[in-house]
Scaffold this active site. Structure first.
Site, PDB file in Angstrom:
ATOM      1  CB  VAL A  50       2.476  10.018   8.249  1.00  0.00           C
ATOM      2  CG1 VAL A  50       1.355  11.036   9.086  1.00  0.00           C
ATOM      3  CG2 VAL A  50       3.770  10.273   8.926  1.00  0.00           C
ATOM      4  CB  CYS A  51      -0.396   8.818   4.218  1.00  0.00           C
ATOM      5  SG  CYS A  51       0.790  10.056   3.396  1.00  0.00           S
ATOM      6  N   PRO A  52      -1.264   6.161   6.016  1.00  0.00           N
ATOM      7  CG  PRO A  52      -0.093   4.354   6.296  1.00  0.00           C
ATOM      8  CD  PRO A  52       0.089   5.513   5.618  1.00  0.00           C
ATOM      9  CB  ILE A  55      -6.223   7.053   5.232  1.00  0.00           C
ATOM     10  CG1 ILE A  55      -5.418   7.906   4.224  1.00  0.00           C
ATOM     11  CG2 ILE A  55      -7.289   6.169   4.535  1.00  0.00           C
ATOM     12  CD1 ILE A  55      -4.630   7.191   3.232  1.00  0.00           C
TER      13      ILE A  55
END
Length: 179
Positions: A50-52, A55
């Site tokens: 999920v994080c990328p 970002i």
């Protein structure tokens, strides 16, 4: 957890700013963006799923935030070297327009009160901080749910009007007038 009206904690952290090892790292602290708004968003871990997406989405809007005198900063408890490796190996992160803060000692995430109790990593927390260092917006989502960067930009726009903004307000819409 710190909230609206609280002073954002002092910090000094290493940040990863490029994929080139010669110029990849710099120190960033409270005074680095003096006089500007700051959007500081924390994510749990590098090399996740999920994080990328978040970002990259925040980075894609970095110019729009900059047009509003706001610096976008991504942060996690990973090291600056892990940030660098991730940026070098993840296609969507190679050309980021935003610094990635390394809160390795967990001092900033602890001061904010956003460390996940079981995982020991930062939760998915978002802070909009005004030029005086006061938190004006905070939100936290579950570790598995990504944020909407355009909504954060809309909230910044609303905050910068210094007016009463109704539900679903968009830039250019009328603001509310107190009776």
């Amino acid at each position: 957890m710190l909230t609206i009206g609280d002073k954002f904690p002092n910090y000094k952290l290493k940040a990863t700013v490029t994929t080139d090892m010669e110029s990849a790292f710099t120190d960033i602290d409270n005074s680095s963006y003096e006089g500007k708004w700051q959007l500081v968003f924390f994510y749990p871990k590098d090399f996740t799923f999920v994080c990328p997406t978040e970002i990259k989405a925040f980075s894609d809007l970095a110019d729009e935030f900059a047009d509003r005198d706001c610096q976008v900063l991504a942060a996690s408890t990973d090291t600056e070297f892990v940030h660098l490796a991730w940026r070098q190996h993840h296609e969507d992160l190679k050309d980021l327009q935003i610094p990635m803060l390394a809160d390795v000692k967990r001092e900033l995430s602890s001061a904010l009160g956003i460390l996940h109790p079981e995982e020991g990593v930062a939760t998915r927390a978002t802070f909009l901080v005004d030029p005086q260092g006061i938190i004006r917006h905070v939100s936290v989502t579950d570790m598995s749910v990504g944020r909407n960067p355009k909504e954060v930009l809309r909230i910044l726009d609303a905050l910068q009007t210094d007016e009463l903004c109704p539900c679903n307000w968009q830039p250019g819409d009328d603001v509310l007038q107190a009776a």
